[in-house]
Design a protein around this motif. Structure first.
Motif, PDB file in Angstrom:
ATOM      1  N   ILE A 178       0.843  -1.207   0.000  1.00  0.00           N
ATOM      2  CA  ILE A 178       0.000   0.000   0.000  1.00  0.00           C
ATOM      3  C   ILE A 178       0.878   1.256   0.000  1.00  0.00           C
ATOM      4  O   ILE A 178       0.608   2.212  -0.732  1.00  0.00           O
ATOM      5  CB  ILE A 178      -0.959   0.000   1.209  1.00  0.00           C
ATOM      6  CG1 ILE A 178      -1.934  -1.172   1.080  1.00  0.00           C
ATOM      7  CG2 ILE A 178      -1.746   1.301   1.274  1.00  0.00           C
ATOM      8  CD1 ILE A 178      -2.836  -1.345   2.272  1.00  0.00           C
ATOM      9  N   ALA A 179       1.937   1.229   0.813  1.00  0.00           N
ATOM     10  CA  ALA A 179       2.849   2.388   0.861  1.00  0.00           C
ATOM     11  C   ALA A 179       3.481   2.627  -0.510  1.00  0.00           C
ATOM     12  O   ALA A 179       3.619   3.776  -0.955  1.00  0.00           O
ATOM     13  CB  ALA A 179       3.919   2.160   1.914  1.00  0.00           C
ATOM     14  N   LEU A 180       3.831   1.528  -1.191  1.00  0.00           N
ATOM     15  CA  LEU A 180       4.407   1.664  -2.539  1.00  0.00           C
ATOM     16  C   LEU A 180       3.380   2.224  -3.506  1.00  0.00           C
ATOM     17  O   LEU A 180       3.703   3.092  -4.328  1.00  0.00           O
ATOM     18  CB  LEU A 180       4.881   0.300  -3.046  1.00  0.00           C
ATOM     19  CG  LEU A 180       6.280  -0.141  -2.639  1.00  0.00           C
ATOM     20  CD1 LEU A 180       6.541  -1.554  -3.128  1.00  0.00           C
ATOM     21  CD2 LEU A 180       7.349   0.797  -3.180  1.00  0.00           C
ATOM     22  N   LYS A 181       2.161   1.727  -3.405  1.00  0.00           N
ATOM     23  CA  LYS A 181       1.094   2.227  -4.289  1.00  0.00           C
ATOM     24  C   LYS A 181       0.882   3.724  -4.042  1.00  0.00           C
ATOM     25  O   LYS A 181       0.699   4.486  -4.997  1.00  0.00           O
ATOM     26  CB  LYS A 181      -0.202   1.441  -4.063  1.00  0.00           C
ATOM     27  CG  LYS A 181      -1.247   1.747  -5.120  1.00  0.00           C
ATOM     28  CD  LYS A 181      -2.573   1.131  -4.799  1.00  0.00           C
ATOM     29  CE  LYS A 181      -3.617   1.533  -5.834  1.00  0.00           C
ATOM     30  NZ  LYS A 181      -3.859   2.987  -5.866  1.00  0.00           N
ATOM     31  N   GLN A 188       3.088   5.821  -3.169  1.00  0.00           N
ATOM     32  CA  GLN A 188       4.205   6.547  -3.790  1.00  0.00           C
ATOM     33  C   GLN A 188       4.093   6.555  -5.319  1.00  0.00           C
ATOM     34  O   GLN A 188       4.457   7.539  -5.964  1.00  0.00           O
ATOM     35  CB  GLN A 188       5.539   5.948  -3.338  1.00  0.00           C
ATOM     36  CG  GLN A 188       5.747   6.132  -1.843  1.00  0.00           C
ATOM     37  CD  GLN A 188       7.158   5.887  -1.375  1.00  0.00           C
ATOM     38  OE1 GLN A 188       8.059   5.603  -2.148  1.00  0.00           O
ATOM     39  NE2 GLN A 188       7.364   5.992  -0.067  1.00  0.00           N
ATOM     40  N   VAL A 189       3.588   5.450  -5.866  1.00  0.00           N
ATOM     41  CA  VAL A 189       3.358   5.405  -7.323  1.00  0.00           C
ATOM     42  C   VAL A 189       2.296   6.449  -7.701  1.00  0.00           C
ATOM     43  O   VAL A 189       2.461   7.198  -8.668  1.00  0.00           O
ATOM     44  CB  VAL A 189       2.911   3.986  -7.772  1.00  0.00           C
ATOM     45  CG1 VAL A 189       2.428   4.000  -9.210  1.00  0.00           C
ATOM     46  CG2 VAL A 189       4.053   2.994  -7.622  1.00  0.00           C
ATOM     47  N   ARG A 222      -4.114   5.701   2.619  1.00  0.00           N
ATOM     48  CA  ARG A 222      -2.668   5.939   2.653  1.00  0.00           C
ATOM     49  C   ARG A 222      -2.071   5.352   3.923  1.00  0.00           C
ATOM     50  O   ARG A 222      -2.685   5.421   4.992  1.00  0.00           O
ATOM     51  CB  ARG A 222      -2.368   7.444   2.604  1.00  0.00           C
ATOM     52  CG  ARG A 222      -2.690   8.070   1.261  1.00  0.00           C
ATOM     53  CD  ARG A 222      -2.120   9.459   1.190  1.00  0.00           C
ATOM     54  NE  ARG A 222      -0.673   9.453   1.056  1.00  0.00           N
ATOM     55  CZ  ARG A 222      -0.042   9.440  -0.114  1.00  0.00           C
ATOM     56  NH1 ARG A 222      -0.711   9.445  -1.226  1.00  0.00           N
ATOM     57  NH2 ARG A 222       1.267   9.428  -0.157  1.00  0.00           N
ATOM     58  N   VAL A 223      -0.884   4.796   3.768  1.00  0.00           N
ATOM     59  CA  VAL A 223      -0.165   4.308   4.941  1.00  0.00           C
ATOM     60  C   VAL A 223       0.537   5.512   5.578  1.00  0.00           C
ATOM     61  O   VAL A 223       1.304   6.214   4.918  1.00  0.00           O
ATOM     62  CB  VAL A 223       0.864   3.227   4.553  1.00  0.00           C
ATOM     63  CG1 VAL A 223       1.666   2.802   5.770  1.00  0.00           C
ATOM     64  CG2 VAL A 223       0.170   2.031   3.937  1.00  0.00           C
ATOM     65  N   VAL A 224       0.236   5.737   6.843  1.00  0.00           N
ATOM     66  CA  VAL A 224       0.812   6.878   7.563  1.00  0.00           C
ATOM     67  C   VAL A 224       1.764   6.357   8.635  1.00  0.00           C
ATOM     68  O   VAL A 224       1.438   5.396   9.339  1.00  0.00           O
ATOM     69  CB  VAL A 224      -0.305   7.734   8.219  1.00  0.00           C
ATOM     70  CG1 VAL A 224       0.283   8.929   8.940  1.00  0.00           C
ATOM     71  CG2 VAL A 224      -1.313   8.173   7.182  1.00  0.00           C
ATOM     72  N   VAL A 225       2.942   6.982   8.703  1.00  0.00           N
ATOM     73  CA  VAL A 225       3.904   6.627   9.748  1.00  0.00           C
ATOM     74  C   VAL A 225       4.117   7.858  10.613  1.00  0.00           C
ATOM     75  O   VAL A 225       4.587   8.888  10.135  1.00  0.00           O
ATOM     76  CB  VAL A 225       5.248   6.159   9.143  1.00  0.00           C
ATOM     77  CG1 VAL A 225       6.220   5.755  10.241  1.00  0.00           C
ATOM     78  CG2 VAL A 225       5.034   5.005   8.179  1.00  0.00           C
TER      79      VAL A 225
END
Lengths: 185, 84
Positions: free
Chosen positions: A109-112, A114-115, B77-80
């Motif tokens: 998901i984090a990569l998506k 960023q894409v 969104r993945v949040v850190v």
């Protein structure tokens, strides 16, 4: 009865050993490490650019000698790469990335994210709203590819190789406004 | 007595088999969160402990002492977030 006592620790040990598998591809990372060498063609445009102004300078022969070496090294690598990793089209690549077990759920998901961010940056660039240049976008793209490769190269070398083979084709889609517009739909 | 010992041994073996996958899942999660934190360019090294706070919401402790909340927000969104 003693046989049962002896069997229990043995079973426990074997149960533990069954878990140790995934570290096998120790010898293989160099293959992927070589393949990022394939982007050397991408570095080539920079190479011809430098030798031209430098012939006036004294160390011109030095520049000439390394160039043939890299070319001769790159040639066999390029010949090897297509045999192991054919370039994939974008949809197949997406599916492969979704399916791979080398990348965890959150990482995917984090990569998506960023894409998607990169796609937004391209969209803004083509709309004339972006402060970034095409060189900046290329750098962002290369970084993203490197992130993906570093996540894949140990556990899914086949997909990592396919991405290496496809990176220029994907860049071609992004860097061409007309082709990029087709990606949006 | 013999029956009890055999039953105990069998339950130990069964417990061992079930213990392995859960350990593996935990390791996978740590690895996943390590990658996510690294993708966000934040210092961590390696996630050494994870606490589940809610669904898709984790508190991760890193080898270098940093602590992060990693979660999926409503926008997908993945949040850190760095924690103190």
């Amino acid at each position: 009865m003693h046989v049962v006592y002896a069997a229990v620790p043995l079973l426990l040990l074997t149960a533990g050993c069954a878990h140790v598998k995934p570290d096998t591809p120790v010898a293989e990372p160099p293959v992927v490490a070589r393949q990022p060498g394939t982007p050397q063609p991408a570095a080539k445009p920079a190479a011809p650019a430098t030798p031209k102004p430098e012939p006036a300078a004294a160390p011109a022969p030095r520049v000439r000698t390394p160039a043939p070496q890299t070319a001769s090294k790159a040639a066999p690598l390029v010949a090897k790469t297509p045999a192991t990793a054919p370039a994939l089209d974008l949809n197949t690549l997406k599916e492969e990335l979704r399916a791979t077990k080398a990348i965890g759920f959150f990482t995917k998901i984090a990569l998506k994210n960023q894409v998607d961010d990169l796609r937004d940056q391209f969209r803004e660039y083509y709309q004339g709203k972006a402060k970034l240049t095409m060189t900046d976008l290329r750098r962002s793209y290369e970084l993203l590819i490197m992130k993906v490769l570093s996540l894949l190269q140990d556990e899914d070398q086949k997909l990592a190789s396919a991405i290496v083979s496809s990176r220029e084709a994907i860049w071609g889609l992004l860097a061409d406004p007309k082709k990029f517009a087709t990606l949006q739909g | 007595m013999n029956t009890l010992t055999v039953a105990l041994a069998q339950s130990l073996v069964v417990a061992a088999f079930f213990a392995v996958p859960s350990f593996a899942d935990d390791e996978e999660l740590k690895k996943d969160l390590t990658a996510v934190i690294a993708l966000h360019g934040l210092p961590c090294g390696q996630v050494v402990a994870v606490t589940v706070q809610a669904e898709n919401d984790y508190a991760a402790s890193c080898k270098d002492g940093n602590k992060y909340r990693v979660y999926l927000n409503a926008a997908g969104r993945v949040v850190v977030e760095k924690q103190q």
